[in-house]
Design an enzyme around this catalytic site. Structure first.
Site, PDB file in Angstrom:
ATOM      1  N   LYS A 270     -52.871  43.634  83.473  1.00 45.04           N
ATOM      2  CA  LYS A 270     -54.258  43.699  82.993  1.00 45.04           C
ATOM      3  C   LYS A 270     -54.893  42.302  82.929  1.00 45.04           C
ATOM      4  O   LYS A 270     -54.201  41.280  82.988  1.00 45.04           O
ATOM      5  CB  LYS A 270     -54.266  44.379  81.620  1.00 45.04           C
ATOM      6  CG  LYS A 270     -53.805  45.850  81.667  1.00 45.04           C
ATOM      7  CD  LYS A 270     -53.935  46.519  80.299  1.00 45.04           C
ATOM      8  CE  LYS A 270     -53.537  47.988  80.374  1.00 45.04           C
ATOM      9  NZ  LYS A 270     -53.725  48.688  79.068  1.00 45.04           N
TER      10      LYS A 270
ATOM     11  N   PHE B  68     -62.241  54.066  71.847  1.00 46.34           N
ATOM     12  CA  PHE B  68     -61.995  52.784  72.506  1.00 46.34           C
ATOM     13  C   PHE B  68     -62.345  52.783  73.996  1.00 46.34           C
ATOM     14  O   PHE B  68     -62.167  51.768  74.665  1.00 46.34           O
ATOM     15  CB  PHE B  68     -60.530  52.352  72.299  1.00 46.34           C
ATOM     16  CG  PHE B  68     -59.484  53.312  72.841  1.00 46.34           C
ATOM     17  CD1 PHE B  68     -59.169  53.361  74.195  1.00 46.34           C
ATOM     18  CD2 PHE B  68     -58.803  54.167  71.981  1.00 46.34           C
ATOM     19  CE1 PHE B  68     -58.209  54.224  74.688  1.00 46.34           C
ATOM     20  CE2 PHE B  68     -57.831  55.045  72.468  1.00 46.34           C
ATOM     21  CZ  PHE B  68     -57.545  55.067  73.834  1.00 46.34           C
TER      22      PHE B  68
ATOM     23  N   ARG C  19     -41.990  52.278  81.813  1.00 49.01           N
ATOM     24  CA  ARG C  19     -42.513  52.457  80.453  1.00 49.01           C
ATOM     25  C   ARG C  19     -41.601  51.758  79.432  1.00 49.01           C
ATOM     26  O   ARG C  19     -42.085  51.195  78.439  1.00 49.01           O
ATOM     27  CB  ARG C  19     -42.621  53.956  80.109  1.00 49.01           C
ATOM     28  CG  ARG C  19     -43.617  54.749  80.947  1.00 49.01           C
ATOM     29  CD  ARG C  19     -45.065  54.466  80.644  1.00 49.01           C
ATOM     30  NE  ARG C  19     -45.430  54.637  79.270  1.00 49.01           N
ATOM     31  CZ  ARG C  19     -46.700  54.691  78.834  1.00 49.01           C
ATOM     32  NH1 ARG C  19     -47.720  54.592  79.702  1.00 49.01           N
ATOM     33  NH2 ARG C  19     -46.971  54.813  77.563  1.00 49.01           N
TER      34      ARG C  19
ATOM     35  N   THR D 171     -47.465  50.958  73.304  1.00 50.76           N
ATOM     36  CA  THR D 171     -48.879  50.633  73.549  1.00 50.76           C
ATOM     37  C   THR D 171     -49.342  49.459  72.682  1.00 50.76           C
ATOM     38  O   THR D 171     -49.999  48.548  73.179  1.00 50.76           O
ATOM     39  CB  THR D 171     -49.758  51.870  73.241  1.00 50.76           C
ATOM     40  OG1 THR D 171     -49.255  52.986  73.984  1.00 50.76           O
ATOM     41  CG2 THR D 171     -51.202  51.617  73.607  1.00 50.76           C
TER      42      THR D 171
ATOM     43  N   ARG E 117     -44.988  44.013  76.752  1.00 53.47           N
ATOM     44  CA  ARG E 117     -46.114  44.035  75.815  1.00 53.47           C
ATOM     45  C   ARG E 117     -45.826  43.214  74.564  1.00 53.47           C
ATOM     46  O   ARG E 117     -46.725  42.550  74.036  1.00 53.47           O
ATOM     47  CB  ARG E 117     -46.468  45.489  75.471  1.00 53.47           C
ATOM     48  CG  ARG E 117     -47.249  46.148  76.626  1.00 53.47           C
ATOM     49  CD  ARG E 117     -47.423  47.618  76.414  1.00 53.47           C
ATOM     50  NE  ARG E 117     -48.508  48.173  77.228  1.00 53.47           N
ATOM     51  CZ  ARG E 117     -48.756  49.469  77.337  1.00 53.47           C
ATOM     52  NH1 ARG E 117     -48.011  50.350  76.695  1.00 53.47           N
ATOM     53  NH2 ARG E 117     -49.748  49.895  78.086  1.00 53.47           N
TER      54      ARG E 117
ATOM     55  N   ASN F  53     -53.103  44.677  76.063  1.00 50.08           N
ATOM     56  CA  ASN F  53     -51.644  44.820  75.977  1.00 50.08           C
ATOM     57  C   ASN F  53     -50.920  44.564  77.299  1.00 50.08           C
ATOM     58  O   ASN F  53     -49.870  45.152  77.570  1.00 50.08           O
ATOM     59  CB  ASN F  53     -51.295  46.191  75.382  1.00 50.08           C
ATOM     60  CG  ASN F  53     -51.835  47.336  76.201  1.00 50.08           C
ATOM     61  OD1 ASN F  53     -52.492  47.129  77.219  1.00 50.08           O
ATOM     62  ND2 ASN F  53     -51.566  48.545  75.769  1.00 50.08           N
TER      63      ASN F  53
ATOM     64  N   HIS G 256     -50.355  48.194  82.363  1.00 48.37           N
ATOM     65  CA  HIS G 256     -50.478  49.659  82.402  1.00 48.37           C
ATOM     66  C   HIS G 256     -49.303  50.203  83.203  1.00 48.37           C
ATOM     67  O   HIS G 256     -48.887  49.591  84.179  1.00 48.37           O
ATOM     68  CB  HIS G 256     -51.785  50.070  83.110  1.00 48.37           C
ATOM     69  CG  HIS G 256     -51.806  51.537  83.470  1.00 48.37           C
ATOM     70  ND1 HIS G 256     -52.240  52.498  82.596  1.00 48.37           N
ATOM     71  CD2 HIS G 256     -51.389  52.190  84.594  1.00 48.37           C
ATOM     72  CE1 HIS G 256     -52.102  53.697  83.184  1.00 48.37           C
ATOM     73  NE2 HIS G 256     -51.597  53.538  84.386  1.00 48.37           N
TER      74      HIS G 256
END
Ligand code: ADP
Ligand code: MG
Length: 140
Positions: free
Chosen positions: A11, A59, A87, A93, A104, A114, A117
């Site tokens: 991100k 959000f 994951r 998250t 993260r 964070n 993705h």
């Protein structure tokens, strides 16, 4: 156990921090292979389309602003149980709740900013990969 593909995004926060190589090293150390990768900036409309499952969330607008605020790295990861494994390497998250040693936890700033993705199911992985890549761009 099966060989799967999953979509990963680094991100704008992590790209701005110049830690894309560190993120990639974590992915590779976990046994995931980066079989496609590109850097570009989403428009807000494209971010809204990608995150449309969250369009009812408070959000959503802020998330789409953030995701279109700077360059991202989109990548296809391939490997044994790639969806779940990614994951796991990503962590929860909210970076504050993520396990020590996860991407993260180490690179995320907040529940929104964070760092990465990752697709959450094999079905969504196929949809999300097709959103960002053509078959020609994926080199296994
Ligand atoms: P994940 O990315 O772990 O699958 P979600 O699919 O629930 O998490 O949410 C998508 C993204 O929306 C998150 O990665 C995060 O950037 C953002 N997000 C999720 N929950 C919140 C929240 N409560 N406040 C702000 N942003 C959030
Ligand atoms: Mg999700």
């Amino acid at each position: 156990m099966s060989i799967q593909k999953t979509l990963s995004l680094i991100k704008p926060d992590a790209v701005a921090k110049n830690v894309t190589g560190s993120v990639n090293a974590r992915l590779e150390q976990a046994g995931l292979r980066i079989v496609a990768q590109k850097r570009f900036q989403l428009t807000k409309t494209q971010a809204e389309a990608f995150y449309k499952v969250h369009s009812d969330k408070a959000f959503y607008d802020s998330l789409c602003e953030f995701m279109s605020s700077g360059p991202i790295i989109a990548q296809v990861l391939c490997g044994e149980d790639a969806v779940a494994k990614n994951r796991e390497v990503m962590g929860a998250t909210n970076p504050a709740n993520a396990e020590i040693g996860t991407i993260r936890r180490d690179f995320g700033e907040s529940i929104e900013h964070n760092a990465v993705h990752g697709s959450d199911s094999i079905e969504n992985a196929a949809i999300e990969i097709a959103f960002f890549f053509s078959g020609l761009e994926i080199m296994e």
